[in-house]
Motif scaffolding. Sequence first.
Motif, PDB file in Angstrom:
ATOM      1  N   GLU A   1       0.988  -1.465  -0.205  1.00 39.30           N
ATOM      2  CA  GLU A   1      -0.218  -0.156   0.169  1.00 39.30           C
ATOM      3  C   GLU A   1       1.102   1.252   0.126  1.00 39.30           C
ATOM      4  O   GLU A   1       0.562   1.932  -0.826  1.00 39.30           O
ATOM      5  N   GLY A   2       2.325   1.420   1.185  1.00 37.70           N
ATOM      6  CA  GLY A   2       3.416   2.194   0.861  1.00 37.70           C
ATOM      7  C   GLY A   2       3.654   3.007  -0.255  1.00 37.70           C
ATOM      8  O   GLY A   2       3.808   4.277  -0.787  1.00 37.70           O
ATOM      9  N   TRP A   3       4.206   1.803  -0.933  1.00 32.96           N
ATOM     10  CA  TRP A   3       4.991   1.508  -1.971  1.00 32.96           C
ATOM     11  C   TRP A   3       3.639   2.252  -3.293  1.00 32.96           C
ATOM     12  O   TRP A   3       4.325   2.994  -3.895  1.00 32.96           O
ATOM     13  N   GLU A   4       2.727   1.672  -3.354  1.00 29.18           N
ATOM     14  CA  GLU A   4       1.395   2.683  -4.158  1.00 29.18           C
ATOM     15  C   GLU A   4       1.454   3.681  -3.705  1.00 29.18           C
ATOM     16  O   GLU A   4       1.126   4.606  -4.930  1.00 29.18           O
ATOM     17  N   ALA A   5       1.020   4.340  -2.804  1.00 26.72           N
ATOM     18  CA  ALA A   5       1.370   5.232  -2.615  1.00 26.72           C
ATOM     19  C   ALA A   5       1.069   6.611  -2.471  1.00 26.72           C
ATOM     20  O   ALA A   5       1.318   7.475  -3.250  1.00 26.72           O
ATOM     21  N   GLY A   6       3.198   6.260  -2.297  1.00 21.33           N
ATOM     22  CA  GLY A   6       3.887   6.994  -2.594  1.00 21.33           C
ATOM     23  C   GLY A   6       4.295   6.805  -4.257  1.00 21.33           C
ATOM     24  O   GLY A   6       4.319   8.840  -4.113  1.00 21.33           O
ATOM     25  N   ARG A   7       3.742   6.757  -5.326  1.00 22.96           N
ATOM     26  CA  ARG A   7       3.433   6.567  -6.545  1.00 22.96           C
ATOM     27  C   ARG A   7       2.449   6.885  -6.942  1.00 22.96           C
ATOM     28  O   ARG A   7       3.073   8.389  -8.035  1.00 22.96           O
ATOM     29  N   LEU A   8       1.398   7.061  -6.530  1.00 20.22           N
ATOM     30  CA  LEU A   8       0.025   7.645  -7.349  1.00 20.22           C
ATOM     31  C   LEU A   8       0.483   9.308  -6.370  1.00 20.22           C
ATOM     32  O   LEU A   8      -0.248  10.258  -7.059  1.00 20.22           O
ATOM     33  N   ILE A   9       0.924   9.792  -4.672  1.00 23.31           N
ATOM     34  CA  ILE A   9       0.878  11.388  -4.610  1.00 23.31           C
ATOM     35  C   ILE A   9       2.594  11.814  -5.698  1.00 23.31           C
ATOM     36  O   ILE A   9       1.452  13.224  -6.229  1.00 23.31           O
ATOM     37  N   ALA A  10       3.434  10.822  -6.272  1.00 25.84           N
ATOM     38  CA  ALA A  10       4.434  11.533  -6.737  1.00 25.84           C
ATOM     39  C   ALA A  10       3.278  11.832  -8.478  1.00 25.84           C
ATOM     40  O   ALA A  10       3.875  13.551  -8.549  1.00 25.84           O
ATOM     41  N   ILE A  11       2.749  10.877  -8.813  1.00 23.17           N
ATOM     42  CA  ILE A  11       1.418  11.397 -10.108  1.00 23.17           C
ATOM     43  C   ILE A  11       1.515  12.590  -9.753  1.00 23.17           C
ATOM     44  O   ILE A  11       0.951  13.683 -10.567  1.00 23.17           O
ATOM     45  N   LEU A  12       0.403  12.581  -8.456  1.00 24.11           N
ATOM     46  CA  LEU A  12      -0.917  13.544  -8.150  1.00 24.11           C
ATOM     47  C   LEU A  12      -0.492  15.448  -8.172  1.00 24.11           C
ATOM     48  O   LEU A  12      -0.745  16.426  -8.376  1.00 24.11           O
TER      49      LEU A  12
ATOM     50  N   ALA B   1       7.934   9.635 -11.413  1.00 28.10           N
ATOM     51  CA  ALA B   1       6.835   7.809 -10.153  1.00 28.10           C
ATOM     52  C   ALA B   1       7.831   6.515 -11.674  1.00 28.10           C
ATOM     53  O   ALA B   1       7.616   5.889 -10.679  1.00 28.10           O
ATOM     54  N   ALA B   2       7.483   6.723 -12.462  1.00 23.15           N
ATOM     55  CA  ALA B   2       7.473   5.924 -12.734  1.00 23.15           C
ATOM     56  C   ALA B   2       8.472   5.094 -13.308  1.00 23.15           C
ATOM     57  O   ALA B   2       9.178   3.784 -13.443  1.00 23.15           O
ATOM     58  N   ILE B   3       9.484   5.511 -13.844  1.00 24.37           N
ATOM     59  CA  ILE B   3      11.300   5.936 -13.541  1.00 24.37           C
ATOM     60  C   ILE B   3      11.644   5.031 -12.474  1.00 24.37           C
ATOM     61  O   ILE B   3      12.417   4.121 -12.229  1.00 24.37           O
ATOM     62  N   ARG B   4      11.113   5.556 -11.216  1.00 22.72           N
ATOM     63  CA  ARG B   4      11.447   4.760 -10.444  1.00 22.72           C
ATOM     64  C   ARG B   4      10.929   3.393  -9.953  1.00 22.72           C
ATOM     65  O   ARG B   4      11.121   2.480  -9.618  1.00 22.72           O
ATOM     66  N   ALA B   5       8.925   3.718 -10.210  1.00 19.76           N
ATOM     67  CA  ALA B   5       8.695   2.021 -10.147  1.00 19.76           C
ATOM     68  C   ALA B   5       9.675   0.791 -11.122  1.00 19.76           C
ATOM     69  O   ALA B   5       9.997  -0.511 -10.922  1.00 19.76           O
ATOM     70  N   ARG B   6       9.952   1.145 -12.662  1.00 21.74           N
ATOM     71  CA  ARG B   6      10.765   0.612 -13.226  1.00 21.74           C
ATOM     72  C   ARG B   6      12.389   0.021 -12.575  1.00 21.74           C
ATOM     73  O   ARG B   6      12.441  -0.882 -12.797  1.00 21.74           O
ATOM     74  N   SER B   7      12.799   0.746 -12.292  1.00 23.72           N
ATOM     75  CA  SER B   7      14.136   0.883 -11.157  1.00 23.72           C
ATOM     76  C   SER B   7      13.770  -0.157 -10.268  1.00 23.72           C
ATOM     77  O   SER B   7      14.858  -1.064 -10.165  1.00 23.72           O
ATOM     78  N   CYS B   8      12.382  -0.025  -9.009  1.00 25.75           N
ATOM     79  CA  CYS B   8      11.891  -1.305  -7.892  1.00 25.75           C
ATOM     80  C   CYS B   8      12.160  -2.413  -9.068  1.00 25.75           C
ATOM     81  O   CYS B   8      12.566  -2.901  -8.279  1.00 25.75           O
ATOM     82  N   GLY B   9      11.704  -2.197  -9.834  1.00 24.42           N
ATOM     83  CA  GLY B   9      11.244  -3.753 -10.775  1.00 24.42           C
ATOM     84  C   GLY B   9      12.304  -4.830 -11.022  1.00 24.42           C
ATOM     85  O   GLY B   9      12.488  -5.671 -10.868  1.00 24.42           O
ATOM     86  N   ALA B  10      13.257  -3.675 -11.463  1.00 23.68           N
ATOM     87  CA  ALA B  10      14.312  -4.255 -11.609  1.00 23.68           C
ATOM     88  C   ALA B  10      15.474  -4.805 -11.089  1.00 23.68           C
ATOM     89  O   ALA B  10      16.046  -5.950 -11.227  1.00 23.68           O
ATOM     90  N   ARG B  11      15.490  -3.981 -10.460  1.00 22.65           N
ATOM     91  CA  ARG B  11      16.720  -4.897  -8.950  1.00 22.65           C
ATOM     92  C   ARG B  11      15.475  -5.947  -8.200  1.00 22.65           C
ATOM     93  O   ARG B  11      16.314  -6.258  -7.790  1.00 22.65           O
ATOM     94  N   VAL B  12      14.424  -6.164  -8.035  1.00 26.08           N
ATOM     95  CA  VAL B  12      13.583  -7.388  -7.578  1.00 26.08           C
ATOM     96  C   VAL B  12      14.228  -8.086  -8.398  1.00 26.08           C
ATOM     97  O   VAL B  12      14.129  -9.458  -7.834  1.00 26.08           O
ATOM     98  N   ARG B  13      13.559  -8.381  -9.703  1.00 22.20           N
ATOM     99  CA  ARG B  13      13.782  -9.175 -10.372  1.00 22.20           C
ATOM    100  C   ARG B  13      15.541  -9.505 -10.747  1.00 22.20           C
ATOM    101  O   ARG B  13      15.995 -10.286 -10.261  1.00 22.20           O
ATOM    102  N   ALA B  14      16.414  -8.333 -10.687  1.00 20.12           N
ATOM    103  CA  ALA B  14      17.792  -9.242 -10.229  1.00 20.12           C
ATOM    104  C   ALA B  14      18.338  -9.806  -8.732  1.00 20.12           C
ATOM    105  O   ALA B  14      18.931 -10.720  -9.322  1.00 20.12           O
ATOM    106  N   ALA B  15      17.482  -8.939  -8.186  1.00 24.73           N
ATOM    107  CA  ALA B  15      17.430 -10.402  -6.480  1.00 24.73           C
ATOM    108  C   ALA B  15      17.005 -11.871  -6.917  1.00 24.73           C
ATOM    109  O   ALA B  15      17.587 -12.437  -6.083  1.00 24.73           O
ATOM    110  N   ARG B  16      15.593 -11.261  -7.226  1.00 19.80           N
ATOM    111  CA  ARG B  16      15.610 -12.902  -7.478  1.00 19.80           C
ATOM    112  C   ARG B  16      15.818 -13.934  -8.417  1.00 19.80           C
ATOM    113  O   ARG B  16      15.577 -15.319  -7.990  1.00 19.80           O
ATOM    114  N   ASN B  17      16.758 -13.735  -9.216  1.00 17.23           N
ATOM    115  CA  ASN B  17      17.099 -14.338 -10.559  1.00 17.23           C
ATOM    116  C   ASN B  17      18.290 -13.652 -10.673  1.00 17.23           C
ATOM    117  O   ASN B  17      19.241 -13.484 -11.250  1.00 17.23           O
ATOM    118  N   PRO B  18      19.967 -13.931  -9.891  1.00 20.08           N
ATOM    119  CA  PRO B  18      20.885 -13.573  -9.514  1.00 20.08           C
ATOM    120  C   PRO B  18      21.671 -13.385 -11.051  1.00 20.08           C
ATOM    121  O   PRO B  18      22.182 -13.203 -11.345  1.00 20.08           O
TER     122      PRO B  18
END
Length: 100
Positions: free
Chosen positions: A56-67, A74-91
């Motif tokens: 909820e906090g992750w989404e809220a932070g991006r929605l607030i940035a958009i508003l 907000a889009a760049i940060r979301a993409r960056s976060c997704g890339a870091r998670v994918r890298a952590a899950r698939n080293p």
Amino acid sequence: MADGRYLGACHRLGPITAEHGRRGVTVHVLLDFVYVAEHLWSAAHALCTAGSTEAEGWEAGRLIAILSGDAARAAIRARSCGARVRAARNPGEQLQPRTG
């Protein structure tokens, strides 16, 4: 969006930009906020525990940035976060740069 910072469906915005420039008029591009919120909610569940306060906090932070007028960041940060998670899950996986 006169500064040319488009994220998302650039192929749809190109003809609009060309036409408003040719006609010398100002065009305002509208964002479907509910559509964006649904995608961010899905992303939050992929990146965090589904239904958690962290998601909820992750989404809220991006929605607030958009508003607040900072949709591009907000889009760049979301993409960056997704890339870091994918890298952590698939080293061993090598991340490919986004195109388009």
